[in-house]
Write a protein that holds these residues in place. Sequence first.
Motif, PDB file in Angstrom:
ATOM      1  N   GLN A  24       0.829  -1.214   0.000  1.00  0.00           N
ATOM      2  CA  GLN A  24       0.000   0.000   0.000  1.00  0.00           C
ATOM      3  C   GLN A  24       0.858   1.257   0.000  1.00  0.00           C
ATOM      4  O   GLN A  24       0.578   2.209  -0.731  1.00  0.00           O
ATOM      5  CB  GLN A  24      -0.891   0.039   1.238  1.00  0.00           C
ATOM      6  CG  GLN A  24      -2.126  -0.776   1.133  1.00  0.00           C
ATOM      7  CD  GLN A  24      -3.055  -0.502   2.309  1.00  0.00           C
ATOM      8  OE1 GLN A  24      -2.991   0.547   2.947  1.00  0.00           O
ATOM      9  NE2 GLN A  24      -3.920  -1.451   2.590  1.00  0.00           N
ATOM     10  N   ARG A  28       0.859   4.188  -2.888  1.00  0.00           N
ATOM     11  CA  ARG A  28       0.607   5.606  -2.593  1.00  0.00           C
ATOM     12  C   ARG A  28       1.798   6.478  -2.980  1.00  0.00           C
ATOM     13  O   ARG A  28       1.625   7.613  -3.416  1.00  0.00           O
ATOM     14  CB  ARG A  28       0.256   5.787  -1.124  1.00  0.00           C
ATOM     15  CG  ARG A  28      -1.098   5.199  -0.780  1.00  0.00           C
ATOM     16  CD  ARG A  28      -1.529   5.584   0.625  1.00  0.00           C
ATOM     17  NE  ARG A  28      -2.764   4.929   1.016  1.00  0.00           N
ATOM     18  CZ  ARG A  28      -3.975   5.307   0.654  1.00  0.00           C
ATOM     19  NH1 ARG A  28      -4.139   6.329  -0.141  1.00  0.00           N
ATOM     20  NH2 ARG A  28      -5.040   4.654   1.068  1.00  0.00           N
ATOM     21  N   GLN A  33      -0.337  10.226  -3.067  1.00  0.00           N
ATOM     22  CA  GLN A  33      -1.222  10.118  -1.903  1.00  0.00           C
ATOM     23  C   GLN A  33      -2.626  10.627  -2.206  1.00  0.00           C
ATOM     24  O   GLN A  33      -3.610  10.044  -1.794  1.00  0.00           O
ATOM     25  CB  GLN A  33      -0.609  10.905  -0.730  1.00  0.00           C
ATOM     26  CG  GLN A  33      -1.363  10.825   0.559  1.00  0.00           C
ATOM     27  CD  GLN A  33      -1.259   9.470   1.230  1.00  0.00           C
ATOM     28  OE1 GLN A  33      -0.318   8.717   0.999  1.00  0.00           O
ATOM     29  NE2 GLN A  33      -2.243   9.155   2.050  1.00  0.00           N
ATOM     30  N   ASP A  34      -2.733  11.701  -2.970  1.00  0.00           N
ATOM     31  CA  ASP A  34      -4.039  12.297  -3.255  1.00  0.00           C
ATOM     32  C   ASP A  34      -4.796  11.583  -4.376  1.00  0.00           C
ATOM     33  O   ASP A  34      -5.952  11.891  -4.630  1.00  0.00           O
ATOM     34  CB  ASP A  34      -3.878  13.780  -3.598  1.00  0.00           C
ATOM     35  CG  ASP A  34      -2.990  14.005  -4.810  1.00  0.00           C
ATOM     36  OD1 ASP A  34      -2.121  13.152  -5.089  1.00  0.00           O
ATOM     37  OD2 ASP A  34      -3.163  15.031  -5.480  1.00  0.00           O
ATOM     38  N   GLN A  35      -4.169  10.624  -5.043  1.00  0.00           N
ATOM     39  CA  GLN A  35      -4.814   9.930  -6.161  1.00  0.00           C
ATOM     40  C   GLN A  35      -5.459   8.610  -5.753  1.00  0.00           C
ATOM     41  O   GLN A  35      -6.220   8.034  -6.517  1.00  0.00           O
ATOM     42  CB  GLN A  35      -3.791   9.665  -7.274  1.00  0.00           C
ATOM     43  CG  GLN A  35      -3.227  10.925  -7.883  1.00  0.00           C
ATOM     44  CD  GLN A  35      -4.296  11.766  -8.554  1.00  0.00           C
ATOM     45  OE1 GLN A  35      -5.104  11.267  -9.325  1.00  0.00           O
ATOM     46  NE2 GLN A  35      -4.312  13.053  -8.244  1.00  0.00           N
ATOM     47  N   ALA A  36      -5.140   8.107  -4.576  1.00  0.00           N
ATOM     48  CA  ALA A  36      -5.714   6.838  -4.106  1.00  0.00           C
ATOM     49  C   ALA A  36      -6.508   7.109  -2.844  1.00  0.00           C
ATOM     50  O   ALA A  36      -5.967   7.171  -1.750  1.00  0.00           O
ATOM     51  CB  ALA A  36      -4.610   5.824  -3.845  1.00  0.00           C
ATOM     52  N   GLU A  37      -7.820   7.293  -3.007  1.00  0.00           N
ATOM     53  CA  GLU A  37      -8.668   7.614  -1.863  1.00  0.00           C
ATOM     54  C   GLU A  37      -8.863   6.394  -0.959  1.00  0.00           C
ATOM     55  O   GLU A  37      -8.839   6.500   0.254  1.00  0.00           O
ATOM     56  CB  GLU A  37     -10.023   8.113  -2.351  1.00  0.00           C
ATOM     57  CG  GLU A  37     -10.907   8.640  -1.254  1.00  0.00           C
ATOM     58  CD  GLU A  37     -12.163   9.281  -1.816  1.00  0.00           C
ATOM     59  OE1 GLU A  37     -13.222   9.044  -1.236  1.00  0.00           O
ATOM     60  OE2 GLU A  37     -12.072   9.996  -2.821  1.00  0.00           O
ATOM     61  N   VAL A  38      -9.061   5.222  -1.574  1.00  0.00           N
ATOM     62  CA  VAL A  38      -9.303   4.003  -0.811  1.00  0.00           C
ATOM     63  C   VAL A  38      -8.473   2.878  -1.413  1.00  0.00           C
ATOM     64  O   VAL A  38      -8.411   2.718  -2.630  1.00  0.00           O
ATOM     65  CB  VAL A  38     -10.802   3.598  -0.868  1.00  0.00           C
ATOM     66  CG1 VAL A  38     -11.026   2.262  -0.198  1.00  0.00           C
ATOM     67  CG2 VAL A  38     -11.668   4.664  -0.241  1.00  0.00           C
TER      68      VAL A  38
END
Length: 64
Positions: A24, A28, A33-38
């Motif tokens: 994970q 990320r 970091q801002d492109q993978a919300e979940v």
Amino acid sequence: MRLHVRAPPASRLEETQRYFAEVQSAIRQIVGQDQAEVILDNIGLPYSGINIALSDSAPSVDGR
């Protein structure tokens, strides 16, 4: 994005969780970091000749 990750055979659950946390973290870092919300981990799925990681359907239950 769908990624099939397998921990080394006979890994303890705690080791497997750490292994997935590293994956994970790498995702990320690469994606942003801002492109993978979940990020969803399905740990402990059975190994078989049919790769269920490639399936888009959820298990269904006949309600009759």
